[in-house]
Write a protein that holds these residues in place. Structure first.
Motif, PDB file in Angstrom:
ATOM      1  N   SER A  12     -39.429  48.422  -6.065  1.00 26.30           N
ATOM      2  CA  SER A  12     -40.500  47.955  -4.906  1.00 26.30           C
ATOM      3  C   SER A  12     -40.051  48.434  -3.990  1.00 26.30           C
ATOM      4  CB  SER A  12     -39.585  46.113  -4.039  1.00 26.30           C
ATOM      5  OG  SER A  12     -38.351  46.974  -4.034  1.00 26.30           O
ATOM      6  N   ARG A  13     -39.395  49.576  -3.008  1.00 24.57           N
ATOM      7  CA  ARG A  13     -39.065  50.456  -2.207  1.00 24.57           C
ATOM      8  C   ARG A  13     -38.067  51.735  -2.268  1.00 24.57           C
ATOM      9  NH1 ARG A  13     -36.065  48.231   1.898  1.00 24.57           N
ATOM     10  NH2 ARG A  13     -34.820  46.321   1.655  1.00 24.57           N
ATOM     11  N   PRO A  14     -38.759  52.967  -2.046  1.00 22.45           N
ATOM     12  CA  PRO A  14     -37.218  53.312  -1.163  1.00 22.45           C
ATOM     13  C   PRO A  14     -36.345  53.491  -0.543  1.00 22.45           C
ATOM     14  CG  PRO A  14     -39.124  54.438   0.270  1.00 22.45           C
ATOM     15  CD  PRO A  14     -39.825  52.686  -0.057  1.00 22.45           C
ATOM     16  N   ILE A  15     -34.935  53.396  -0.547  1.00 26.70           N
ATOM     17  CA  ILE A  15     -33.813  53.444   0.415  1.00 26.70           C
ATOM     18  C   ILE A  15     -33.540  54.841   1.538  1.00 26.70           C
ATOM     19  CG2 ILE A  15     -31.040  53.629  -0.168  1.00 26.70           C
ATOM     20  CD1 ILE A  15     -31.300  52.438  -2.698  1.00 26.70           C
ATOM     21  N   LEU A  16     -33.738  54.412   2.491  1.00 23.65           N
ATOM     22  CA  LEU A  16     -34.007  55.811   3.590  1.00 23.65           C
ATOM     23  C   LEU A  16     -32.412  55.960   3.895  1.00 23.65           C
ATOM     24  CD1 LEU A  16     -37.604  55.819   4.990  1.00 23.65           C
ATOM     25  CD2 LEU A  16     -36.820  56.518   3.167  1.00 23.65           C
ATOM     26  N   ASP A  17     -32.430  56.944   4.426  1.00 22.24           N
ATOM     27  CA  ASP A  17     -30.770  57.450   5.056  1.00 22.24           C
ATOM     28  C   ASP A  17     -31.051  57.140   6.541  1.00 22.24           C
ATOM     29  OD1 ASP A  17     -32.033  60.031   6.009  1.00 22.24           O
ATOM     30  OD2 ASP A  17     -30.193  60.924   4.628  1.00 22.24           O
ATOM     31  N   ASP A  18     -29.800  57.683   7.554  1.00 19.36           N
ATOM     32  CA  ASP A  18     -30.485  57.565   8.981  1.00 19.36           C
ATOM     33  C   ASP A  18     -31.540  58.209   9.129  1.00 19.36           C
ATOM     34  OD1 ASP A  18     -28.687  55.373   9.036  1.00 19.36           O
ATOM     35  OD2 ASP A  18     -26.534  56.700   9.796  1.00 19.36           O
ATOM     36  N   ASP A  19     -31.534  59.519   8.549  1.00 12.03           N
ATOM     37  CA  ASP A  19     -32.887  60.097   8.993  1.00 12.03           C
ATOM     38  C   ASP A  19     -34.078  60.381   8.773  1.00 12.03           C
ATOM     39  OD1 ASP A  19     -31.049  61.684  10.700  1.00 12.03           O
ATOM     40  OD2 ASP A  19     -30.038  62.486   8.597  1.00 12.03           O
ATOM     41  N   GLY A  20     -33.869  59.453   8.019  1.00 14.77           N
ATOM     42  CA  GLY A  20     -35.317  58.902   6.967  1.00 14.77           C
ATOM     43  C   GLY A  20     -35.399  59.639   5.932  1.00 14.77           C
ATOM     44  N   VAL A  21     -34.222  60.541   5.443  1.00 15.66           N
ATOM     45  CA  VAL A  21     -34.371  61.203   3.756  1.00 15.66           C
ATOM     46  C   VAL A  21     -34.356  60.144   2.667  1.00 15.66           C
ATOM     47  CG1 VAL A  21     -33.362  62.734   2.367  1.00 15.66           C
ATOM     48  CG2 VAL A  21     -33.555  63.123   5.067  1.00 15.66           C
TER      49      VAL A  21
END
Length: 189
Positions: A119-128
């Motif tokens: 369904s969607r990506p998982i991003l870290d705090d920096d948007g990676v």
């Protein structure tokens, strides 16, 4: 416990399954998430590979038993143009081709999870991007995330890195006929 891999691939079609097959052969820890149920895979196999050249089949290690038929000449057509090549080609039995890619990938160590809708990506705090969410709240993490879902592109769309324009798309129908003479002198060219 966190599900972690070197690579997570969304989609077990030709692009995703070949990518998984290649990476697993090279020793990477790969998981493929596929929307379709395994018992029905591949349910959506109404596509043609009529422009497949034997040299490409050899380069990718595609066996002859997934070939529906061979042709003497290959013509690739699009809405705007066509390409004609006077060399042998092959029409692959698409469902068998997709099953072969998955089976060979598994034999080389790739893991497949069917009934797994990304369904969607998982991003870290920096948007990676560090993983994907699938089937609601399931998560898998990886160093590399690949969206091989075709036009659906849930990961690429969520990241706003794709702008698919559908103005030049069409639906094609392919028929397989037996006992029909195609080079009959009374037929139009």
């Amino acid at each position: 416990m966190v599900d972690r891999y070197d690579v997570v691939i969304a989609g077990a079609g030709p692009a995703g399954a070949q990518c998984a097959r290649d990476l697993a052969t090279r020793g990477y820890d790969v998981v493929v998430l596929e929307t379709e149920p395994e018992a029905e895979f591949p349910r959506q196999s109404n596509k043609s590979t009529a422009g497949t050249f034997p040299s490409m089949m050899s380069a990718f290690g595609i066996p002859d038993d997934v070939v529906m038929s061979y042709t003497d000449d290959v013509v690739l057509e699009s809405p705007n143009s066509y390409y004609e090549s006077y060399q042998p080609g092959a029409v692959l039995e698409f469902a068998e081709f997709k099953r072969f890619l998955v089976e060979d990938g598994r034999e080389n160590g790739a893991e497949y999870r069917f009934d797994a809708r990304v369904s969607r990506p998982i991003l870290d705090d920096d948007g990676v991007v560090e993983g994907v969410r699938y089937n609601g709240d399931e998560e898998v993490y990886a160093e590399v995330v690949i969206d091989a879902t075709g036009p659906a592109a849930p990961i690429a769309s969520a990241l706003d890195v794709v702008d698919l324009e559908r103005e030049n798309q069409a639906i094609g129908i392919e028929y397989e006929m037996e006992g029909v003479e195609m080079n009959h002198p009374e037929y139009a060219d």
